[in-house]
Design an enzyme around this catalytic site. Structure first.
Site, PDB file in Angstrom:
ATOM      1  N   SER A  29       0.808  -1.229   0.000  1.00 32.86           N
ATOM      2  CA  SER A  29       0.000   0.000   0.000  1.00 32.86           C
ATOM      3  C   SER A  29       0.835   1.270   0.000  1.00 32.86           C
ATOM      4  O   SER A  29       0.384   2.317   0.464  1.00 32.86           O
ATOM      5  CB  SER A  29      -0.933  -0.002   1.214  1.00 32.86           C
ATOM      6  OG  SER A  29      -0.248  -0.367   2.393  1.00 32.86           O
ATOM      7  N   THR A  30       2.030   1.211  -0.568  1.00 35.00           N
ATOM      8  CA  THR A  30       2.863   2.412  -0.604  1.00 35.00           C
ATOM      9  C   THR A  30       2.720   3.194  -1.906  1.00 35.00           C
ATOM     10  O   THR A  30       3.308   4.267  -2.053  1.00 35.00           O
ATOM     11  CB  THR A  30       4.351   2.046  -0.404  1.00 35.00           C
ATOM     12  OG1 THR A  30       4.746   1.106  -1.406  1.00 35.00           O
ATOM     13  CG2 THR A  30       4.569   1.438   0.978  1.00 35.00           C
ATOM     14  N   SER A  68      -9.188  -8.798 -10.567  1.00 30.10           N
ATOM     15  CA  SER A  68      -9.119  -8.010 -11.798  1.00 30.10           C
ATOM     16  C   SER A  68     -10.179  -8.493 -12.768  1.00 30.10           C
ATOM     17  O   SER A  68     -10.577  -9.667 -12.730  1.00 30.10           O
ATOM     18  CB  SER A  68      -7.740  -8.173 -12.442  1.00 30.10           C
ATOM     19  OG  SER A  68      -7.707  -7.654 -13.760  1.00 30.10           O
ATOM     20  N   ILE A 118      -3.006   1.704  -6.378  1.00 28.86           N
ATOM     21  CA  ILE A 118      -4.312   1.362  -5.824  1.00 28.86           C
ATOM     22  C   ILE A 118      -4.207   1.125  -4.318  1.00 28.86           C
ATOM     23  O   ILE A 118      -5.072   1.547  -3.547  1.00 28.86           O
ATOM     24  CB  ILE A 118      -4.888   0.130  -6.545  1.00 28.86           C
ATOM     25  CG1 ILE A 118      -5.249   0.478  -7.990  1.00 28.86           C
ATOM     26  CG2 ILE A 118      -6.122  -0.404  -5.811  1.00 28.86           C
ATOM     27  CD1 ILE A 118      -5.684  -0.725  -8.827  1.00 28.86           C
ATOM     28  N   TYR A 123      -0.926 -14.159 -15.173  1.00 27.53           N
ATOM     29  CA  TYR A 123      -1.535 -13.110 -14.350  1.00 27.53           C
ATOM     30  C   TYR A 123      -3.033 -13.341 -14.212  1.00 27.53           C
ATOM     31  O   TYR A 123      -3.582 -13.307 -13.100  1.00 27.53           O
ATOM     32  CB  TYR A 123      -1.273 -11.745 -14.974  1.00 27.53           C
ATOM     33  CG  TYR A 123      -2.098 -10.627 -14.378  1.00 27.53           C
ATOM     34  CD1 TYR A 123      -1.778 -10.090 -13.138  1.00 27.53           C
ATOM     35  CD2 TYR A 123      -3.203 -10.113 -15.060  1.00 27.53           C
ATOM     36  CE1 TYR A 123      -2.539  -9.068 -12.582  1.00 27.53           C
ATOM     37  CE2 TYR A 123      -3.976  -9.092 -14.513  1.00 27.53           C
ATOM     38  CZ  TYR A 123      -3.640  -8.577 -13.279  1.00 27.53           C
ATOM     39  OH  TYR A 123      -4.401  -7.567 -12.728  1.00 27.53           O
TER      40      TYR A 123
END
Length: 264
Positions: A15-16, A141, A19, A154
């Site tokens: 979270s740096t 996603s 999103i 992915y």
């Protein structure tokens, strides 16, 4: 509707930036005591400062650690033993079809995108169930439903998250804990900016223009006809973590701009 998460703790993996940072900012702004995570202390400190620029009174702290491995998660949960809200945001993306993706890369997608969330949820869910309240969100996603053949590994990892989240939601039935997936479409994140920067510069276009061209060229079913912002994705996640979302669980919540061509 006012989302108030005062008295709750929230943890957002990776979270740096992008999103993840937008989600942490939204949760902190809603009153949650928020823990950010990144691989380096420098990135964590920078994210905390960014959040406090938006929400000066935010209760926010951070722990550095690579959550893409079992050892990294084991070390992290010793430092942060409990949370009310867990957002499994850690993940990476890149091109690769069946022939170009080797076994090591498949395994890397599995460990980082899938097992990081499994391990964190396995640790924190028990306490949530004992306290009769909790929120778990997996960042999946639209590619988990609308499988691009040139991003196969992915996409597999994002489909796996959907199944895992649904199963955990059913496991936690009646406990007061909700478990959901949020499915962004193409989003103007830091990673996407880096990926498109050179092409945009060489063509004399902004990164936003280049990404929107990508959306129109490869995601023709998009109804909004553009990429989403990180804040737009974060808004859905914050809602899913709220007290108001108590009847939403086991769901795949799409923030894809209508790309997945279904009404269900």
């Amino acid at each position: 509707m006012k989302i108030d998460l005062s008295g709750k703790t929230a943890l957002v993996s990776a979270s740096t930036a992008g999103i993840g940072l937008a989600i942490a900012t939204g949760l902190a702004g809603s009153g949650a005591e928020t823990i950010v995570n990144g691989r380096t202390q420098e990135a964590v400190d920078r994210a905390i400062a960014t959040i406090r620029e938006t929400a000066p009174d935010a209760k926010v702290s951070g722990v550095a650690g690579d959550l893409g491995s079992r050892a990294g998660v084991d070390a992290f949960v010793k430092a942060i033993q409990s949370t009310d809200i867990l957002v499994n945001n850690l993940g990476f993306f890149g091109p690769g079809d069946l022939f170009s993706t080797d076994d090591e890369e498949w395994e890397r997608y599995f460990q980082i995108n899938v097992m990081s969330g499994v391990r964190l949820t396995r640790h924190y869910l028990r306490g949530m169930m004992e306290r009769k309240w909790g929120r778990v969100v997996f960042l999946s996603s639209e590619s988990g439903l609308n499988i691009p053949p040139d991003m196969l590994a992915y996409s597999f990892s994002k489909t796996a998250q959907l199944g895992i989240a649904r199963g955990i939601a059913k496991f936690a039935a009646g406990s007061g804990v909700t478990v959901n997936s949020v499915l962004p479409g193409p989003t103007l994140s830091d990673g996407v900016r880096e990926m498109l920067a050179d092409a945009a510069k060489s063509e004399g276009k902004t990164i936003e223009q280049k990404l929107n061209e990508f959306v129109l060229a490869t995601r023709g079913s998009s109804i909004i006809q553009r990429a989403a912002s990180t804040e737009e994705v974060a808004n859905m996640v914050v809602y899913a973590c709220s007290k108001q979302a108590s009847a939403t669980t086991g769901a795949a919540l799409r923030v894809d701009g209508g790309i997945v061509d279904t009404i269900a």
